[in-house]
Scaffold this active site. Structure first.
Site, PDB file in Angstrom:
ATOM      1  N   GLU A 223       0.820  -1.202   0.000  1.00 43.15           N
ATOM      2  CA  GLU A 223       0.000   0.000   0.000  1.00 43.15           C
ATOM      3  C   GLU A 223       0.855   1.253   0.000  1.00 43.15           C
ATOM      4  O   GLU A 223       1.994   1.249   0.454  1.00 43.15           O
ATOM      5  CB  GLU A 223      -0.881   0.049   1.261  1.00 43.15           C
TER       6      GLU A 223
ATOM      7  N   CYS B 241       5.735  -7.308   7.611  1.00 43.46           N
ATOM      8  CA  CYS B 241       6.732  -6.791   8.556  1.00 43.46           C
ATOM      9  C   CYS B 241       7.011  -7.847   9.611  1.00 43.46           C
ATOM     10  O   CYS B 241       6.107  -8.550  10.048  1.00 43.46           O
ATOM     11  CB  CYS B 241       6.201  -5.516   9.212  1.00 43.46           C
TER      12      CYS B 241
ATOM     13  N   CYS C 124       3.169   8.404   1.487  1.00 43.90           N
ATOM     14  CA  CYS C 124       3.682   7.429   2.450  1.00 43.90           C
ATOM     15  C   CYS C 124       3.786   6.099   1.715  1.00 43.90           C
ATOM     16  O   CYS C 124       2.788   5.592   1.193  1.00 43.90           O
ATOM     17  CB  CYS C 124       2.725   7.321   3.637  1.00 43.90           C
TER      18      CYS C 124
ATOM     19  N   SER D  84      10.833   6.425   8.956  1.00 42.67           N
ATOM     20  CA  SER D  84      10.307   6.005  10.253  1.00 42.67           C
ATOM     21  C   SER D  84      10.815   4.612  10.606  1.00 42.67           C
ATOM     22  O   SER D  84      10.730   3.683   9.808  1.00 42.67           O
ATOM     23  CB  SER D  84       8.775   5.996  10.212  1.00 42.67           C
TER      24      SER D  84
ATOM     25  N   CYS E 282       4.949  -5.289  16.121  1.00 45.08           N
ATOM     26  CA  CYS E 282       4.325  -4.288  16.997  1.00 45.08           C
ATOM     27  C   CYS E 282       2.839  -4.611  17.162  1.00 45.08           C
ATOM     28  O   CYS E 282       2.134  -4.830  16.174  1.00 45.08           O
ATOM     29  CB  CYS E 282       4.505  -2.886  16.423  1.00 45.08           C
TER      30      CYS E 282
ATOM     31  N   CYS F 193      -0.159  -2.661  15.213  1.00 44.05           N
ATOM     32  CA  CYS F 193       0.048  -2.383  13.793  1.00 44.05           C
ATOM     33  C   CYS F 193      -0.575  -3.453  12.903  1.00 44.05           C
ATOM     34  O   CYS F 193      -0.331  -4.652  13.087  1.00 44.05           O
ATOM     35  CB  CYS F 193       1.541  -2.270  13.512  1.00 44.05           C
TER      36      CYS F 193
ATOM     37  N   ASN G  37      -4.496   3.712  15.647  1.00 43.00           N
ATOM     38  CA  ASN G  37      -5.516   3.291  14.689  1.00 43.00           C
ATOM     39  C   ASN G  37      -6.226   2.032  15.173  1.00 43.00           C
ATOM     40  O   ASN G  37      -5.578   1.079  15.632  1.00 43.00           O
ATOM     41  CB  ASN G  37      -4.868   3.008  13.325  1.00 43.00           C
TER      42      ASN G  37
ATOM     43  N   CYS H 251      -1.797   2.453   6.969  1.00 43.50           N
ATOM     44  CA  CYS H 251      -1.177   1.407   6.152  1.00 43.50           C
ATOM     45  C   CYS H 251      -1.330   0.034   6.792  1.00 43.50           C
ATOM     46  O   CYS H 251      -1.230  -0.127   8.002  1.00 43.50           O
ATOM     47  CB  CYS H 251       0.306   1.726   5.926  1.00 43.50           C
TER      48      CYS H 251
ATOM     49  N   LEU I  44       8.517   5.391  19.330  1.00 46.41           N
ATOM     50  CA  LEU I  44       8.912   5.126  20.716  1.00 46.41           C
ATOM     51  C   LEU I  44       7.774   4.450  21.481  1.00 46.41           C
ATOM     52  O   LEU I  44       7.924   3.349  22.006  1.00 46.41           O
ATOM     53  CB  LEU I  44       9.321   6.436  21.390  1.00 46.41           C
ATOM     54  N   HIS I  45       6.647   5.128  21.623  1.00 48.56           N
ATOM     55  CA  HIS I  45       5.385   4.600  22.151  1.00 48.56           C
ATOM     56  C   HIS I  45       5.388   4.263  23.637  1.00 48.56           C
ATOM     57  O   HIS I  45       4.324   3.994  24.196  1.00 48.56           O
ATOM     58  CB  HIS I  45       4.906   3.392  21.347  1.00 48.56           C
TER      59      HIS I  45
END
Length: 344
Positions: A95, A115, A108, A194, A119, A122, A293, A335, A218-219
């Site tokens: 995407e 991935c 983006c 990122s 995470c 995500c 999200n 994404c 970081l989160h």
């Protein structure tokens, strides 16, 4: 045995010059071809009208031009955001999202198919990792979006599907091609990369002094909590990550943006704000808060009010903070979501 064709869109100008020299062709021909690929954005050698038919035939025998297909296109009725689902030649999907800002159009893009970072919040990681994208497949996300939309891309964010620093060599080649003076010629100061925090690669990137903006996800400022939501922290914890970030600032003179996805009841307490401010105080940095999200496979959520409250706490603690503007809300522009829905 037939020789495998070369992905010409992933080759540097110097490499194309060398290949054409071996074919008995002059340097200026390579420059013409490079211009056709990266300025005029052709997808077939037959479109290179100032190249002889004989040479175009030779090119098609030795090289191929990577292509993507638009499988799905969603355009926001609210803010001109366009989300693309691209089909790759091997049947995989990625995407990209084209966004309209006051300063121009930004895209983006994805750097991997899936991935492996894991995470928890995500959508990109849920289906697992398939493979790295080639430099050409990253470039084509930009070129095809420009062709389809008729809009010129002014800036770029490597924040789509995948972890850019997990595909380091291909991403660096992509950036070299993107910024080539005889090609797309985009200043890397208009590029933001990122990362979830692969510390050794941040150190490698610092030495290159590319001029790009580094955005670090970081989160949480707490090692235990960050390891729960971001498994990468178990390999390079917050101390190692921040040390790499400080070295990046020292080497490049560039400010770092720390991305912080605000998750209700997980990382948005007054204590979380105090820990974050203490961790980053004194650094040349900026904190970008992101309302997490919603994805159907996870229970994480955040409301705008809690994000604003967290932002105000950080500001009172002396931090430079913004809340990311939500774009493409009516088309689920985060994404990973469109690919996930399409492949289920």
């Amino acid at each position: 045995m037939e020789t495998e064709k070369l992905d010409i869109l992933s080759l540097s100008l110097d490499e194309i010059i060398m290949e054409l020299d071996s074919m008995g062709e002059k340097k200026f021909r390579a420059e013409q071809i490079f211009n056709w690929l990266h300025v005029k954005k052709v997808t077939d050698f037959s479109e290179m009208s100032n190249i002889s038919l004989e040479l175009r035939t030779k090119l098609s025998e030795k090289f191929y031009i990577k292509r993507l297909n638009i499988v799905k296109r969603l355009e926001s009725c609210v803010d001109n955001t366009i989300k693309y689902l691209y089909g790759l030649e091997d049947g995989n999907h990625i995407e990209s999202v084209l966004m309209d800002y006051k300063h121009g159009n930004s895209i983006c893009i994805s750097t991997q198919v899936g991935c492996r970072m894991g995470c928890n919040f995500c959508a990109s990681t849920i289906a697992g990792f398939r493979r790295n994208l080639t430099p050409s497949e990253m470039l084509m996300q930009i070129y095809l979006a420009e062709k389809d939309s008729g809009r010129h891309v002014d800036s770029l964010v490597l924040m789509g599907i995948g972890e850019p620093l997990d595909n380091y060599n291909n991403v660096i080649r992509f950036l070299e091609l993107l910024s080539s003076p005889k090609g797309r010629n985009m200043s890397l100061r208009h590029v933001s990369l990122s990362t979830c925090g692969i510390a050794p690669r941040i150190n490698d990137l610092a030495k290159l002094k590319t001029g790009l903006t580094l955005s670090v996800s970081l989160h949480s400022a707490d090692n235990e909590r960050r390891s729960e939501i971001m498994p990468v922290n178990r390999s390079w914890d917050i101390n190692e990550l921040i040390a790499a970030c400080r070295e990046y600032i020292k080497e490049t003179g560039r400010r770092i943006s720390f991305e912080y996805a605000v998750i209700s009841g997980v990382n948005d307490s007054p204590r979380d704000a105090e820990a974050l401010a203490a961790l980053l105080r004194g650094m040349n940095c900026h904190i970008n808060l992101i309302p997490v999200n919603k994805i159907k496979e996870r229970s994480y959520s955040a409301d705008r009010r809690s994000v604003e409250q967290f932002s105000k706490r950080l500001e009172r603690l002396g931090m430079n903070v913004t809340v990311r503007r939500t774009l493409g809300a009516d088309i689920n522009a985060a994404c990973g979501q469109l690919r996930r829905e399409y492949e289920i």
